[in-house]
Design a protein around this motif. Structure first.
Motif, PDB file in Angstrom:
ATOM      1  N   UNK A   1    -106.891 -33.698  39.528  1.00  0.00           N
ATOM      2  CA  UNK A   1    -107.146 -33.953  38.106  1.00  0.00           C
ATOM      3  C   UNK A   1    -108.536 -34.548  37.917  1.00  0.00           C
ATOM      4  N   UNK A   2    -108.884 -35.526  38.760  1.00  0.00           N
ATOM      5  CA  UNK A   2    -110.211 -36.150  38.658  1.00  0.00           C
ATOM      6  C   UNK A   2    -111.326 -35.143  38.907  1.00  0.00           C
ATOM      7  N   UNK A   3    -111.136 -34.260  39.869  1.00  0.00           N
ATOM      8  CA  UNK A   3    -112.132 -33.230  40.146  1.00  0.00           C
ATOM      9  C   UNK A   3    -112.233 -32.255  38.970  1.00  0.00           C
TER      10      UNK A   3
ATOM     11  N   UNK B   1    -111.699 -32.962  35.884  1.00  0.00           N
ATOM     12  CA  UNK B   1    -112.421 -33.645  34.803  1.00  0.00           C
ATOM     13  C   UNK B   1    -113.920 -33.412  34.990  1.00  0.00           C
ATOM     14  N   UNK B   2    -114.385 -33.591  36.209  1.00  0.00           N
ATOM     15  CA  UNK B   2    -115.811 -33.385  36.504  1.00  0.00           C
ATOM     16  C   UNK B   2    -116.216 -31.938  36.245  1.00  0.00           C
ATOM     17  N   UNK B   3    -115.371 -31.002  36.670  1.00  0.00           N
ATOM     18  CA  UNK B   3    -115.671 -29.582  36.477  1.00  0.00           C
ATOM     19  C   UNK B   3    -115.707 -29.214  34.990  1.00  0.00           C
ATOM     20  N   UNK B   4    -114.770 -29.788  34.228  1.00  0.00           N
ATOM     21  CA  UNK B   4    -114.729 -29.505  32.784  1.00  0.00           C
ATOM     22  C   UNK B   4    -115.973 -30.072  32.096  1.00  0.00           C
ATOM     23  N   UNK B   5    -116.442 -31.236  32.566  1.00  0.00           N
ATOM     24  CA  UNK B   5    -117.670 -31.813  32.006  1.00  0.00           C
ATOM     25  C   UNK B   5    -118.860 -30.901  32.268  1.00  0.00           C
ATOM     26  N   UNK B   6    -118.957 -30.438  33.502  1.00  0.00           N
ATOM     27  CA  UNK B   6    -120.071 -29.556  33.875  1.00  0.00           C
ATOM     28  C   UNK B   6    -120.027 -28.243  33.101  1.00  0.00           C
ATOM     29  N   UNK B   7    -118.816 -27.728  32.884  1.00  0.00           N
ATOM     30  CA  UNK B   7    -118.659 -26.447  32.200  1.00  0.00           C
ATOM     31  C   UNK B   7    -118.746 -26.592  30.677  1.00  0.00           C
ATOM     32  N   UNK B   8    -118.665 -27.823  30.183  1.00  0.00           N
ATOM     33  CA  UNK B   8    -118.713 -28.039  28.741  1.00  0.00           C
ATOM     34  C   UNK B   8    -117.437 -27.597  28.034  1.00  0.00           C
TER      35      UNK B   8
ATOM     36  N   UNK C   1    -107.526 -33.454  29.930  1.00  0.00           N
ATOM     37  CA  UNK C   1    -107.532 -34.126  31.232  1.00  0.00           C
ATOM     38  C   UNK C   1    -107.758 -35.627  31.079  1.00  0.00           C
ATOM     39  N   UNK C   2    -108.559 -36.014  30.120  1.00  0.00           N
ATOM     40  CA  UNK C   2    -108.768 -37.447  29.874  1.00  0.00           C
ATOM     41  C   UNK C   2    -107.493 -38.092  29.345  1.00  0.00           C
TER      42      UNK C   2
END
Length: 148
Positions: A5-7, A9-16, A24-25
């Protein structure tokens, strides 16, 4: 599961991907609430707890969909459905109706359950063995059907 889930979150941030990121938050916030004991005692959160949290979140969204449909708010219905799709991606695969009936029948035979008085014992064992894998409302119906 939490690491995934934490990973994500990072991927979703990068992908916008705002919808995925927001959902996820919400998941991470619910997990932290459980850890900190918001509404109960602080506790260590394992994968089984995360599955329970996710199932509760899906149920809440399904209830919201019914409310929004009555109010004619299709925009909010679509948003809730998108969140459900994301949440269900983290849940174990659900058993089909045939699988539920087979698991119930096997467990009843294993426990030697004979009648309606044994329903609580059967349901408890089902929840212990198949947490997150079956709809226990349907399982309850199958137990009643078999035990009479």
């Amino acid at each position: 599961m939490r690491a995934r889930i934490n990973q994500d979150v990072k991927d979703a941030m990068k992908a916008g991907d705002r919808t995925r990121l927001t959902t996820l938050r919400l998941i991470t916030a619910a997990i932290k609430d459980r850890e900190l004991g918001i509404g109960s005692a602080p506790t260590e959160v394992g994968d089984a707890d995360v599955v329970a949290i996710l199932q509760k979140m899906v149920k809440q969204r399904r209830e919201s969909i019914a409310t929004y449909e009555k109010a004619g708010r299709n925009d909010l219905v679509d948003q809730e459905k998108a969140e459900i799709a994301i949440l269900e991606g983290y849940l174990p695969k659900q058993m089909g109706e045939a699988g539920v009936k087979a698991a119930v029948a096997a467990l009843i035979a294993e426990l030697g359950a004979a009648g309606p008085k044994d329903m609580g014992r059967v349901m408890g064992a089902l929840k212990e063995r198949y947490a997150g894998q079956m709809d226990f409302g349907k399982a309850s119906g199958a137990v009643k059907e078999i035990l009479g």
